[in-house]
Design an enzyme around this catalytic site. Structure first.
Site, PDB file in Angstrom:
ATOM      1  N   ARG A 126      -0.033   4.658  -0.486  1.00  0.00           N
ATOM      2  CA  ARG A 126       0.566   4.735  -1.981  1.00  0.00           C
ATOM      3  C   ARG A 126      -0.110   5.873  -2.506  1.00  0.00           C
ATOM      4  NH1 ARG A 126      -0.986   0.374  -4.817  1.00  0.00           N
ATOM      5  NH2 ARG A 126      -2.091   1.660  -6.067  1.00  0.00           N
ATOM      6  N   GLU A 145      -4.987   9.596  -7.048  1.00  0.00           N
ATOM      7  CA  GLU A 145      -5.552   9.340  -5.558  1.00  0.00           C
ATOM      8  C   GLU A 145      -4.464   8.858  -4.478  1.00  0.00           C
ATOM      9  OE1 GLU A 145      -8.042   5.858  -5.959  1.00  0.00           O
ATOM     10  OE2 GLU A 145      -6.282   4.851  -6.561  1.00  0.00           O
ATOM     11  N   ASN A 147      -3.890   6.030  -1.575  1.00  0.00           N
ATOM     12  CA  ASN A 147      -4.401   4.798  -1.059  1.00  0.00           C
ATOM     13  C   ASN A 147      -4.043   4.614   0.222  1.00  0.00           C
ATOM     14  OD1 ASN A 147      -5.564   3.161  -3.692  1.00  0.00           O
ATOM     15  ND2 ASN A 147      -3.521   4.019  -4.346  1.00  0.00           N
ATOM     16  N   SER A 152      -1.370  -1.982  -2.403  1.00  0.00           N
ATOM     17  CA  SER A 152      -0.578  -3.322  -2.868  1.00  0.00           C
ATOM     18  C   SER A 152       0.509  -3.288  -4.132  1.00  0.00           C
ATOM     19  CB  SER A 152      -2.005  -4.170  -3.493  1.00  0.00           C
ATOM     20  OG  SER A 152      -2.458  -3.489  -4.522  1.00  0.00           O
ATOM     21  N   LYS A 307     -12.314   9.696  -1.869  1.00  0.00           N
ATOM     22  CA  LYS A 307     -12.108  10.404  -2.790  1.00  0.00           C
ATOM     23  C   LYS A 307     -12.910  11.995  -2.295  1.00  0.00           C
ATOM     24  CE  LYS A 307     -11.230   7.230  -5.860  1.00  0.00           C
ATOM     25  NZ  LYS A 307     -10.824   6.263  -4.962  1.00  0.00           N
ATOM     26  N   LYS A 366     -15.804  10.195 -10.220  1.00  0.00           N
ATOM     27  CA  LYS A 366     -15.305   9.270  -9.117  1.00  0.00           C
ATOM     28  C   LYS A 366     -16.242   8.989  -8.081  1.00  0.00           C
ATOM     29  CE  LYS A 366     -10.453   9.905  -9.471  1.00  0.00           C
ATOM     30  NZ  LYS A 366      -9.332  10.018  -8.655  1.00  0.00           N
ATOM     31  N   GLU A 370     -12.892   2.007  -3.840  1.00  0.00           N
ATOM     32  CA  GLU A 370     -11.392   1.597  -4.113  1.00  0.00           C
ATOM     33  C   GLU A 370     -11.464   0.484  -4.868  1.00  0.00           C
ATOM     34  OE1 GLU A 370      -9.242   3.806  -3.346  1.00  0.00           O
ATOM     35  OE2 GLU A 370     -10.568   5.168  -2.297  1.00  0.00           O
ATOM     36  N   GLY A 371     -10.229  -0.007  -5.277  1.00  0.00           N
ATOM     37  CA  GLY A 371     -10.019  -1.487  -5.965  1.00  0.00           C
ATOM     38  C   GLY A 371     -10.137  -1.449  -7.282  1.00  0.00           C
ATOM     39  N   ARG A 452       2.747   0.794 -13.144  1.00  0.00           N
ATOM     40  CA  ARG A 452       2.008   0.096 -13.801  1.00  0.00           C
ATOM     41  C   ARG A 452       1.571   0.684 -15.031  1.00  0.00           C
ATOM     42  NH1 ARG A 452      -2.701   0.286  -9.132  1.00  0.00           N
ATOM     43  NH2 ARG A 452      -1.546   2.315  -9.180  1.00  0.00           N
TER      44      ARG A 452
END
Length: 476
Positions: A126, A145, A147, A152, A307, A366, A370-371, A452
């Site tokens: 994604r 970024e 992923n 998700s 990254k 950065k 992740e997360g 989002r």
């Protein structure tokens, strides 16, 4: 940015409360769900996943741009994962100072030394963007970024269109209701997993979801499981601990867990250092990587999503290396890059440090994590860099231009949170899938989108981190 509903409706307290109640029931009805624990020792509850009361306006041109470039990003990630020299060079400085990336890279090197056991590659990724608003009011799509690991909300976002259509219909906004786009990433993600499973060539072998002990976002994964079961593809959910205790590889490198052959390992856990609770977890990861099972992602694709790789790709001439005879593809990808700057030791990294100290509000610092919730902003950038500016520890970070999207007003619906209007910022994601067998790209698709939205008072963090909420774009 324009609102989906008029200001008069946004400030009608009684109407908003009524619509919020309708919305929460609609989310439960349509399966926009997550698990929560109210206290460490309490039983789990199922509730609606957080979401916006209304969809958010998104310019049609930039939305279509994000979808159109996704198949090129799929190809780029796949090409990077196959280029061990590029990964070695790009990650050399990071591996020297970041223990987690170093552990991953060590597995990558071992697999290269032994030789890959599987020629089938499955990618579910994604790419996330914000719309950067310039002084003249125009918006441009800028990547935050990509992923490549456990991307998700493909499941829950597949049900969000029905939720917002219902809310707008009840609010008397029929025209806007009809303009909510269909979106079903879950079906597209499952289609790619199914193709990899089919190419593996054993009907009895299963798709193993590698998951955490406690999973708040389990329903997002269940959508994809359900799509696979519709195709009579068996799935099981296992943890690192299960793989360590009951996993083995036979002489043909086939992976067995608890006595069952695994065709595809779909990692939904393993992207953060804390996911590896012990050396046993690392041993389990290595076992899976060495096996013939198709990994999503395999170790080199995991590294391709770091990254540091993102920053190196922004250097002049690097994209051309991966697309030597495709200047239009290079142009499409590069148009989405924000400014990205190295913190490697040397004059270029020193220049980046000076730039960050001079205007910290213009940038994001950065780490290789992740997360959500890991990035550093504003004066904190100066505090972090002050401690590492003279040493190689700074190479564990990259610096990126801060993207400045136009805010919109909306209500963010969360369990046990008061209903209030918020200034909101949105992030658009495009889901990509690809399957390669040897040199043959069998599948390369963009399979849907994710919007989002979060309150503008929060700098960082996604839905799983408890900051952002699910949304839908309404194209304008």
């Amino acid at each position: 940015m324009a609102q989906v509903v008029p200001d008069k409706m946004l400030t009608d307290t009684a109407l908003i409360k009524e619509l919020a109640d309708v919305a929460k029931d609609a989310a439960l009805l349509h399966g926009v769900l997550m698990r929560i624990k109210e206290a460490p020792n309490s039983s789990e509850l199922v509730t609606y996943a957080p979401f916006t009361l209304f969809p958010t306006p998104v310019p049609k041109a930039v939305f279509l741009q994000a979808l159109a470039v996704q198949t090129h990003y799929n190809t780029l990630v796949d090409k990077i994962s196959q280029d061990s020299d590029f990964l070695q060079e790009a990650l050399a400085s990071t591996v020297a100072v970041d223990d987690f990336t170093a552990r991953l890279f060590k597995i990558h090197q071992q697999i290269l030394k032994e030789g890959r056991s599987q020629s089938i590659v499955l990618g579910l990724n994604r790419s996330d963007y914000m719309l950067d608003q310039s002084e003249d009011g125009s918006s441009s799509l800028k990547q935050i970024e990509i992923n490549t690991f456990a991307a998700s909300f493909g499941g829950l976002s597949s049900s969000m269109p029905d939720v917002h259509r219902h809310i707008l219909t009840v609010a008397g906004r029929l025209e806007e209701s009809r303009r909510i786009l269909d979106n079903n990433p879950a079906a597209g993600l499952a289609r790619a997993v199914a193709k990899a499973w089919e190419l593996y060539g054993s009907e009895k072998a299963l798709v193993m979801f590698l998951v955490e002990d406690s999973q708040r976002n389990i329903f997002d994964q269940r959508y994809i499981e359900r799509e696979l079961w519709k195709r009579n593809i068996p799935t099981k959910r296992k943890r690192f601990d299960d793989v360590f205790k009951t996993g083995s590889i036979d002489q043909d490198k086939r992976l067995f867990v608890d006595g069952e052959e695994v065709a595809v390992v779909y990692f939904r856990n393993g992207y953060m250092p804390q996911n590896y609770a012990s050396e046993q977890s690392w041993d389990a990861r290595l076992l899976m990587e060495r096996s013939r099972a198709v990994k999503c992602p395999d170790i080199s694709t995991h590294l391709a999503g770091t990254k540091k790789v993102q920053q190196v790709l922004a250097r002049p001439g690097v994209l051309e290396k991966f697309f030597p005879d495709q200047p239009q593809v290079v142009e499409q990808i590069r148009a989405t890059f924000a400014g990205l700057y190295t913190l490697d030791m040397g004059p270029e990294g020193d220049k980046t440090v000076a730039m960050a100290f001079a205007a910290p509000d213009r940038f994001v610092l950065k780490p290789q994590r992740e997360g959500g919730g890991n990035n550093i902003y504003g004066s904190e950038i100066c505090q972090v860099l002050e401690g590492v500016k003279e040493g190689s520890e700074r190479t564990a970070y990259i610096l990126m231009d801060k993207i400045n999207p136009a805010p919109s007003q909306n209500y963010l619906l969360r369990r046990d949170t008061p209903l209030k209007i918020s200034n909101c910022l949105s992030e658009l994601g495009a889901f990509g899938t690809y399957v390669r067998q040897g040199n043959d790209m069998v599948m390369n698709e963009c399979v849907g989108h994710l919007l989002r939205t979060k309150s503008s008072e929060h700098s960082d963090g996604g839905v799983a981190a408890g900051v952002a909420v699910l949304d839908n774009p309404l194209l304008v």
